[in-house]
Design a protein around this motif. Structure first.
Motif, mmCIF file in Angstrom:
data_model
loop_
_atom_site.group_PDB
_atom_site.id
_atom_site.type_symbol
_atom_site.label_atom_id
_atom_site.label_comp_id
_atom_site.label_asym_id
_atom_site.label_seq_id
_atom_site.Cartn_x
_atom_site.Cartn_y
_atom_site.Cartn_z
ATOM 1 N N LEU A 129 0.848 -1.194 0.000
ATOM 2 C CA LEU A 129 0.000 0.000 0.000
ATOM 3 C C LEU A 129 0.882 1.241 0.000
ATOM 4 N N THR A 130 0.726 2.084 -1.011
ATOM 5 C CA THR A 130 1.562 3.287 -1.097
ATOM 6 C C THR A 130 0.681 4.539 -1.054
ATOM 7 N N GLY A 131 1.261 5.651 -1.394
ATOM 8 C CA GLY A 131 0.494 6.888 -1.474
ATOM 9 C C GLY A 131 0.581 7.740 -0.220
ATOM 10 N N PHE A 132 1.523 7.406 0.670
ATOM 11 C CA PHE A 132 1.729 8.286 1.818
ATOM 12 C C PHE A 132 2.979 9.090 1.548
ATOM 13 N N ASP A 133 2.831 10.399 1.409
ATOM 14 C CA ASP A 133 4.068 11.141 1.260
ATOM 15 C C ASP A 133 4.071 12.368 2.142
ATOM 16 N N GLY A 134 5.121 13.123 2.042
ATOM 17 C CA GLY A 134 5.252 14.288 2.912
ATOM 18 C C GLY A 134 5.797 13.883 4.270
ATOM 19 N N THR A 135 5.909 14.865 5.131
ATOM 20 C CA THR A 135 6.580 14.610 6.406
ATOM 21 C C THR A 135 5.720 13.806 7.370
ATOM 22 N N GLU A 136 4.416 13.754 7.118
ATOM 23 C CA GLU A 136 3.541 13.015 8.023
ATOM 24 C C GLU A 136 3.238 11.614 7.514
ATOM 25 N N ALA A 137 4.041 11.148 6.571
ATOM 26 C CA ALA A 137 3.754 9.877 5.906
ATOM 27 C C ALA A 137 3.572 8.724 6.884
ATOM 28 N N HIS A 138 4.422 8.689 7.924
ATOM 29 C CA HIS A 138 4.336 7.550 8.840
ATOM 30 C C HIS A 138 3.018 7.537 9.614
ATOM 31 N N THR A 139 2.551 8.720 10.030
ATOM 32 C CA THR A 139 1.278 8.737 10.760
ATOM 33 C C THR A 139 0.115 8.431 9.823
ATOM 34 N N GLU A 140 0.212 8.913 8.585
ATOM 35 C CA GLU A 140 -0.841 8.573 7.612
ATOM 36 C C GLU A 140 -0.910 7.059 7.432
ATOM 37 N N MET A 141 0.275 6.456 7.309
ATOM 38 C CA MET A 141 0.319 5.010 7.128
ATOM 39 C C MET A 141 -0.259 4.304 8.345
ATOM 40 N N GLN A 142 0.109 4.784 9.523
ATOM 41 C CA GLN A 142 -0.361 4.127 10.743
ATOM 42 C C GLN A 142 -1.873 4.252 10.895
ATOM 43 N N THR A 143 -2.412 5.379 10.449
ATOM 44 C CA THR A 143 -3.866 5.539 10.528
ATOM 45 C C THR A 143 -4.556 4.578 9.558
ATOM 46 N N ALA A 144 -3.996 4.467 8.364
ATOM 47 C CA ALA A 144 -4.574 3.542 7.385
ATOM 48 C C ALA A 144 -4.515 2.107 7.900
ATOM 49 N N TRP A 145 -3.518 1.853 8.716
ATOM 50 C CA TRP A 145 -3.305 0.501 9.250
ATOM 51 C C TRP A 145 -4.222 0.219 10.446
ATOM 52 N N THR A 146 -4.226 1.149 11.412
ATOM 53 C CA THR A 146 -4.984 0.891 12.631
ATOM 54 C C THR A 146 -6.473 1.198 12.465
ATOM 55 N N LYS A 147 -6.757 2.395 11.946
ATOM 56 C CA LYS A 147 -8.141 2.864 11.939
ATOM 57 C C LYS A 147 -8.916 2.316 10.745
ATOM 58 N N GLU A 148 -8.235 2.334 9.583
ATOM 59 C CA GLU A 148 -8.971 1.977 8.376
ATOM 60 C C GLU A 148 -8.776 0.524 7.953
ATOM 61 N N GLY A 149 -7.832 -0.161 8.592
ATOM 62 C CA GLY A 149 -7.612 -1.562 8.281
ATOM 63 C C GLY A 149 -7.274 -1.835 6.829
ATOM 64 N N LYS A 150 -6.521 -0.916 6.221
ATOM 65 C CA LYS A 150 -6.221 -1.059 4.793
ATOM 66 C C LYS A 150 -5.014 -1.941 4.516
ATOM 67 N N CYS A 151 -4.193 -2.142 5.541
ATOM 68 C CA CYS A 151 -3.013 -2.978 5.303
ATOM 69 C C CYS A 151 -2.758 -3.860 6.517
ATOM 70 N N LEU A 152 -1.972 -4.908 6.276
ATOM 71 C CA LEU A 152 -1.758 -5.913 7.313
ATOM 72 C C LEU A 152 -0.482 -5.639 8.093
ATOM 73 N N PHE A 153 0.644 -5.553 7.381
ATOM 74 C CA PHE A 153 1.928 -5.345 8.048
ATOM 75 C C PHE A 153 2.447 -3.931 7.791
ATOM 76 N N VAL A 154 3.030 -3.350 8.822
ATOM 77 C CA VAL A 154 3.767 -2.102 8.622
ATOM 78 C C VAL A 154 5.185 -2.282 9.157
ATOM 79 N N PRO A 155 6.166 -1.720 8.433
ATOM 80 C CA PRO A 155 7.531 -1.738 8.963
ATOM 81 C C PRO A 155 7.606 -0.652 10.028
ATOM 82 N N ASN A 156 8.005 -0.998 11.237
ATOM 83 C CA ASN A 156 7.965 0.022 12.282
ATOM 84 C C ASN A 156 8.794 -0.372 13.492
ATOM 85 N N GLY A 157 8.820 0.517 14.463
ATOM 86 C CA GLY A 157 9.531 0.255 15.709
ATOM 87 C C GLY A 157 8.572 0.348 16.876
#
Lengths: 477, 313
Positions: free
Chosen positions: A283-311
């Motif tokens: 899943l792509t399309g997150f850019d800019g400086t807030e990309a990681h939070t956008e990705m995390q929201t898509a992951w947690t709130k919207e359930g759009k993806c399964l795995f995220v690379p993270n710490g």
């Protein structure tokens, strides 16, 4: 005015000529001047049993804290402790997102206003450079001092060994002290994986591809990529390099050895990821400086993806968008196949959130004392309560009820045992990670380059740093 | 010596008079020139000196000759950033000036010929003049942040609009270099056009009306009037604007730093900034010196190329 004959045009002409010299642009040129070498006297007090570091009681203390995923409340707790012990010191804490911008110029001028700095975030100072320029203090004094809780035990003995290892820059001195254990890897919702997809965590890459395929059938992306911060991919990739090729591979990267990035294992790992990209599981399309939070929201709130690379900071950072029954979990990177040199479970888990004390800090002893307090059981426990990540102080959170992400991180560390890997080059040759890996992996994740170019780019960058006289090299001990 | 103490014979010598004239001028300019030398020239010279050292922020700076320049020559990252900067240097002035001129012409002479007047602006031109200038008032950082949001792939205004008409918008800033460059150009032009609209309107307003009346009587249309009357008469302003915009494009630091992720593309000043951040001060100043040379060469070329006979009116 008699014989003096000047007309207005002459004056204007001269003035214009002078003006022309000031070719605009290059504003950056005019803003630097090297600082003087004058020694400023650090404030020192009497050493005693109660005050083993010799802090001057009324010397002011300024603490700079990176105000990112962890916030700065956990540090305020320590600053308050300091204020309680030294009421005359009136310690002050400054939260900022721009550490280098705010702190470094003053350190360079030899007149730091900060006495202890949480050197973290995207705008962190290059620690290797600070060490080379002798701008940071040796923190061994803290490690040798008696610990806050038990005067018969040194601070060093209360900490996990990885802390001192990571604070060394090739020598015996320790210039940087980290406070929290970070677990990197593949973060997922156990609920979505086990209930939603009826799968278990993939232990091999084939299983990983199978899970992603299953997810795709349900309209979920198996993976995600925060385009604004490509370096996140490293969090899931690095342990695989070590797992596939053994520690030799990662050590070669650390010491900038020739062809370190051209190892067969590196190639196979890149090829594995290439397949993930090629099959459009990401899943792509997150850019800019807030990309990681956008990705995390898509992951947690919207359930759009399964795995995220993270710490492991993600549990705290994403807590506002995480549903209660999300069951956030971290998994170690899957094995490629039975040819791997290290077992499944190998973990990329360094001590994170580095602190430094400027060498010429006005209240250097106070800065050291602040760190000693940070390593008290009390502050360590508060750190955990505040940010939910594991403190490096041994046994500090025993008996606590852990949230699911932290619990899984602790389980992952236990499962890894000795198989913990740490990319030292990130501290030593910061730009190899922050610039070169970042730039390269972005093209890779977009499918613009393949494994071969990826390896070539990294090797070239590693060689460039090896040859660069401006960068001090850490020699193999 | 001041004239009253100077012997009669010397006082009327031509050489003395020249000297005296300069003495007088320097007397007036001494204080500003001293300030100028201290705060503008000397940092430049210092920077040039530092570009020949290995200064890394510490108290020591060793002289290393042309090492920094050699390193730059072999540094691919420098060339990548320079490529972006030079592209901006070429395209941004064309885009901005052409649009600026178009709008200015519309404001001053694009309207209907009302009540026998030879030229008039389009309806509401006085309002436009103010509106165009708005971006100039905003801080660059705000412009960059706001446009960063507009270009956002998932939640931005542009892709949101494209979504409404059923088009999948591309990743403007997080995607490939060309899209990033287009975004950057858009924002640079957007933020500078207003300035040129005002500049060119002023220049156009200074052209005597009778020239337009004559052109009108001879049956010239709007385009013809523009190319044969307006443009030649404001040529000096255009050339100045060209140099200024070129230097602005070369110096696009803040917008690029804030808006475009550095792994997509970066301009040379951003690359320079990163070298500073990594404590390679000597190397960074060397890059600065090259930028200085580049902007000077650019200015000289434009002055040469754009040299035409001045038309007096």
């Amino acid at each position: 005015m008699g014989s003096t004959s000047v007309n207005r045009r002459d004056v204007m002409k001269r003035a214009a000529a002078a003006g022309l010299l000031a070719v605009p642009a290059v504003g950056a040129l005019s803003s630097c001047a090297s600082g003087g070498g004058e020694e400023n006297k650090a404030e020192k007090g009497e050493k005693s049993k109660k005050n083993p570091l010799g802090v001057k009681e009324d010397a002011g203390l300024t603490v700079y804290i990176f105000n990112g995923g962890y916030g700065d409340k956990y540090a305020q707790y320590v600053t308050d402790m300091y204020a309680k012990k030294y009421p005359k010191a009136d310690p002050e804490q400054k939260p900022t997102e721009k550490i280098a911008t705010q702190v470094q110029p003053k350190i360079v001028r030899g007149k730091p206003t900060a006495d202890v700095v949480n050197n973290s975030g995207a705008d962190q100072m290059n620690p290797g450079k600070l060490v080379h320029n002798k701008q940071v203090a040796d923190l061994s004094e803290v490690l040798d001092a008696p610990s806050w809780d038990d005067p018969n035990v040194t601070v060093r003995e209360t900490l996990v060994p990885v802390v001192e290892q990571m604070g060394r820059f090739g020598g015996k001195e320790c210039y940087q002290l980290n406070i929290a254990l970070t677990v990197y890897g593949n973060w997922y919702s156990k609920k979505l994986l086990e209930d939603g997809l009826d799968s278990s965590y993939p232990k091999t890459w084939d299983e990983m591809l199978a899970v992603c395929k299953k997810a795709k059938a349900k309209g979920i992306h198996g993976w995600s990529y925060p385009g604004g911060h490509p370096r996140y991919m490293f969090f899931s990739m690095y342990a695989m390099f070590a797992q596939r090729g053994g520690r030799d591979v990662t050590t070669a990267m650390d010491y900038l050895e020739p062809n370190a990035w051209k190892h067969e294992a590196v190639k196979e790992v890149f090829e594995a990821w290439e397949e993930l990209v090629a099959k459009k599981y990401v899943l792509t399309g997150f850019d800019g400086t807030e990309a990681h939070t956008e990705m995390q929201t898509a992951w947690t709130k919207e359930g759009k993806c399964l795995f995220v690379p993270n710490g492991s900071w993600v549990e705290n950072e994403a807590k506002d968008t995480t549903p209660k029954d999300f069951a956030m979990t971290v998994g170690a990177t899957p094995s490629l196949d039975s040819g791997d040199k290290m077992p499944f479970g190998t973990l990329y888990s360094p001590a994170g959130e580095p602190f430094i004390v400027p060498a010429k800090a006005k209240n250097r002893q106070g800065g050291l004392e602040w760190l000693r307090m940070m390593y008290s059981k009390e502050a360590a426990l508060n750190l955990f309560k505040e940010i939910g990540s594991m403190p490096v102080v041994k046994g500090a959170i025993d008996g606590q009820k852990l949230p699911s992400g932290t619990a899984s991180a602790q389980a992952a560390i236990k499962a890894a045992g000795d198989n913990i890997v740490i990319p030292q080059f990130m501290d030593w040759y910061n730009e190899l990670f922050r610039e070169d890996f970042n730039n390269m992996i972005h093209k890779f994740m977009q499918g613009q380059i393949g494994p071969k170019q990826a390896m070539d780019t990294m090797q070239k960058a590693s060689d460039r740093i090896m040859k660069d006289p401006d960068i001090t090299k850490v020699k193999k001990a | 010596m001041p004239p009253r103490f100077t012997p009669e014979r010397v006082r009327y010598d031509r050489r003395y008079r020249t000297l005296d004239k300069y003495r007088f001028i320097v007397g007036f300019l001494a204080v500003p020139l001293a300030f100028y030398a201290l705060f503008v020239i000397s940092p430049f010279l210092q920077a040039i000196y530092y570009s020949f050292t290995d200064w890394s922020g510490g108290p020591v700076a060793n002289f290393v000759g042309f090492d920094n320049y050699e390193k730059m020559w072999n540094d691919e990252r420098f060339w990548d950033s320079l490529q972006v900067s030079v592209l901006l240097l070429v395209i941004a002035p064309v885009l901005t000036l052409v649009l600026g001129m178009f709008f200015a012409y519309m404001i001053t002479s694009g309207g209907r010929h009302r009540r026998g007047r030879a030229i008039a602006g389009v309806a509401g031109s006085s309002v436009y003049k103010v509106v165009y200038f708005f971006p100039q008032v905003l801080s660059v950082a705000i412009i960059a942040v706001v446009w960063g949001r507009v270009f956002n792939t998932n939640s931005g205004l542009i892709n949101g609009g494209l979504d409404k008409v059923g088009v999948d918008g591309p990743a403007w800033l997080g995607g490939d270099e060309t899209l990033g460059l287009i975004s950057l150009l858009t924002v640079i032009s957007w933020s500078f056009i207003g300035f040129y609209v005002v500049l060119f309107s002023a220049a156009m307003g200074a052209i005597p009306k009778d020239i337009y009346e004559a052109a009108l009587l001879d049956g010239a249309g709007r385009a013809r009037t523009f190319f044969n009357v307006t443009l030649p008469l404001i040529w000096d302003t255009v050339r100045t604007g060209w140099i200024y915009m070129g230097i602005q494009a070369l110096d696009t630091f803040a917008i690029c730093l804030v808006m475009v992720p550095p792994h997509v593309l970066k301009v040379t000043p951003v690359f320079l900034y990163e070298r500073f951040r990594d404590g390679q001060y000597g190397y960074a100043t060397a890059i600065g010196v090259v930028l200085l040379l580049l902007s000077m060469v650019f200015s000289l070329i434009v002055m040469r190329v754009g040299n035409r006979d001045r038309i007096e009116y």
